[in-house]
Design a protein around this motif. Sequence first.
Motif, PDB file in Angstrom:
ATOM      1  N   HIS A 118       0.821  -1.208   0.000  1.00  8.77           N
ATOM      2  CA  HIS A 118       0.000   0.000   0.000  1.00  8.77           C
ATOM      3  C   HIS A 118       0.859   1.264   0.000  1.00  8.77           C
ATOM      4  O   HIS A 118       0.398   2.311  -0.484  1.00  8.77           O
ATOM      5  N   ALA A 119       2.080   1.181   0.488  1.00  5.68           N
ATOM      6  CA  ALA A 119       2.986   2.320   0.360  1.00  5.68           C
ATOM      7  C   ALA A 119       3.309   2.567  -1.121  1.00  5.68           C
ATOM      8  O   ALA A 119       3.342   3.723  -1.581  1.00  5.68           O
ATOM      9  N   GLN A 120       3.518   1.491  -1.872  1.00  2.00           N
ATOM     10  CA  GLN A 120       3.764   1.640  -3.308  1.00  2.00           C
ATOM     11  C   GLN A 120       2.517   2.135  -4.039  1.00  2.00           C
ATOM     12  O   GLN A 120       2.615   2.973  -4.949  1.00  2.00           O
ATOM     13  N   LEU A 121       1.361   1.646  -3.638  1.00  2.00           N
ATOM     14  CA  LEU A 121       0.122   2.131  -4.260  1.00  2.00           C
ATOM     15  C   LEU A 121      -0.101   3.609  -3.952  1.00  2.00           C
ATOM     16  O   LEU A 121      -0.612   4.362  -4.798  1.00  2.00           O
ATOM     17  N   TRP A 122       0.286   4.025  -2.736  1.00  2.00           N
ATOM     18  CA  TRP A 122       0.174   5.444  -2.395  1.00  2.00           C
ATOM     19  C   TRP A 122       1.103   6.271  -3.272  1.00  2.00           C
ATOM     20  O   TRP A 122       0.737   7.342  -3.753  1.00  2.00           O
ATOM     21  N   ALA A 182      -5.345  -6.337  -7.570  1.00  2.00           N
ATOM     22  CA  ALA A 182      -6.143  -5.688  -8.610  1.00  2.00           C
ATOM     23  C   ALA A 182      -5.872  -4.194  -8.637  1.00  2.00           C
ATOM     24  O   ALA A 182      -5.864  -3.570  -9.706  1.00  2.00           O
ATOM     25  N   LEU A 183      -5.643  -3.598  -7.462  1.00  2.00           N
ATOM     26  CA  LEU A 183      -5.384  -2.160  -7.408  1.00  2.00           C
ATOM     27  C   LEU A 183      -4.099  -1.801  -8.151  1.00  2.00           C
ATOM     28  O   LEU A 183      -4.013  -0.733  -8.778  1.00  2.00           O
ATOM     29  N   GLY A 184      -3.087  -2.665  -8.091  1.00  2.00           N
ATOM     30  CA  GLY A 184      -1.856  -2.413  -8.821  1.00  2.00           C
ATOM     31  C   GLY A 184      -2.091  -2.374 -10.315  1.00  2.00           C
ATOM     32  O   GLY A 184      -1.554  -1.508 -11.026  1.00  2.00           O
TER      33      GLY A 184
END
Length: 619
Positions: A369-373, A402-404
């Motif tokens: 989630h840090a990378q997604l942020w 899926a978010l990636g």
Amino acid sequence: RFEAGGWRLEAGRASRASSLQPPASASFVWPLLAGVNLGALALVRSVALPLLPLGALWLLLNRPRTKDRGPTTLSSGIISGRGSPWSLVFRRWSASACFVLGALLVILPWTARNYATYDALILIDTTGAENLWLDNNPAGSVPGDPLGREAAKKQLYALGDDRAARQRLAAANGVAAIRGHPAWFLQKAWGEAKQFFALEYFDDMRERRAIWLPPLEVWLRLALGDGLWLLLLFGGTVGLWLAGKTKDQGRRTKDRKRSSLVFGLSSLVDPRWIFVPWLLYILLTSMLFHVELRYRLPVYPVLLPYAAWALVRIVDCRLQIADWRSWKSPIYNLKSAMLASALTCLAIAGIMLLHRPYVGEAWMLARKHAQLWRAERALAGGDAAGATAAAEAALVLDPDSALGRVALARAALIYGDQDAALIALDQAIAALRAHPHAHLLRGAILRERGDLAGARAEFGYEQASLEDLQRWSSRVFAPLAAYPSAVDVGGGLDLGYVRGFWPAEPGGSRWSTSQAEIVLGAPQAQSLRLELELSGGRPDGATPPHVGISVGGREIGQLLAEAGWHRYGFAIPPDLVPQARRLTVTLSSDTFRPRDFDRASPDNRALGVMVRRVEIKAL
């Protein structure tokens, strides 16, 4: 000078303040009420039933001793007393007997009802016997039902409402299954033990990834669900071991002795002799049957006071060593209690981690989630290359993210590559079939390409999440933005143009909230007119909603939305039209809740006004 319980101790002598001893009713009223309360609790959840013998035994152990019969005569500086043998017997057994009597007064009428109904002695219910077989039926085990519950249900339900017969059949078959398959039972019991200490909300969100919640609700579930469980579990464990092992233990012991002198009562037996056996009972029965989140609820009120005690002691730095050199009582001194609490916590943590590698998985999720942020920040700044790199790093950590892949698709749209975006979105849907972000963004691309039927199908996933997908769509669809001058609100193709509306109604419209927005493109003309198709939608006799109409943040008119569909028009001042010719129309309206008018209605939404079409026309 010390006063309590009707006695006054002053200057080494005792005198009577009000009466020779506490009121006689105090010896049985509270135990009786406690028993009534426990009986009611047992009828609600029979897991409370073991507290009856445990509580009775605890009260019996706390009965007055012979030397504590209570004062009847006074002498200089000495309290002594004598009582009749019957009085002594009553004082020894009254509290325990009244506690049991209070519980039986509540439970036995239900037992009598069961006997009259089923012609069998059933104390409260048959749940325990039936669950013994439902949760231990290896003969009926199948891949989708490893405990064999469905096979056992069929035979039990075939007996109808004959609870006695069902109890006998289930008890016999359950015991036989455990005796006949001991290895299977031990493996199953170990699995339930691991499940008992598990982080239920973490497990639920990882295993049921097709359910989406707003991020704030996710954090609240983790903090107030699993976080509270961890706090109570480990804090309560420490508190149970260390309660009473601090420097003020000696002072409290003296206070208890003084209280014994005044009241004629001996020091109380530690209540942990009730709590710990009951905790073990809950754990063992959960292993015998199966574990659900609600089965752990009785543990909370037991652990709560001890966890609070441990936290307070730690916070105010009063959890100190009483006497490290004292090994006279190696079981109960502070040093061994601290060691035992540490070992118990380590054992619980080990069982928890054997169920699931929570530490490693949580660390992976935090990094992902840090990378997604980072990807989100890059997308907000139009940095397609940075967003692509961050999304790919997230996919390395979690290939099923899926978010990636949605982030990769959004980066491709910044480049203007719709084909690459569709490939990434198809991969996201393959990884997590019902993820709404992938479907909605795919629908926006199809709508842009003129595939309106395909776009409607994809936009149907708006209701697959509790997240505010209208606001998400209006932000994410921006690279595709060719805003129309007219929008059929609720027509199936309005996502990306509307915010602050409830999901579409079957007739092709939407209810607004107290404030809703529609983004439109203004035609190339000097004079523009805003037209809206609205309906008040109020029940008979309700006041029509007052609606304020704003464009670009400035109010251009007001109206009363009558029942039925009506068209309303307002002139748009030229100075409100920006150079980009993109206008945000805001509807502010009164709201009502259908349940306020019909208490049987399941709809408790705050509804504003019904909107079917919004259009900007050139004059």
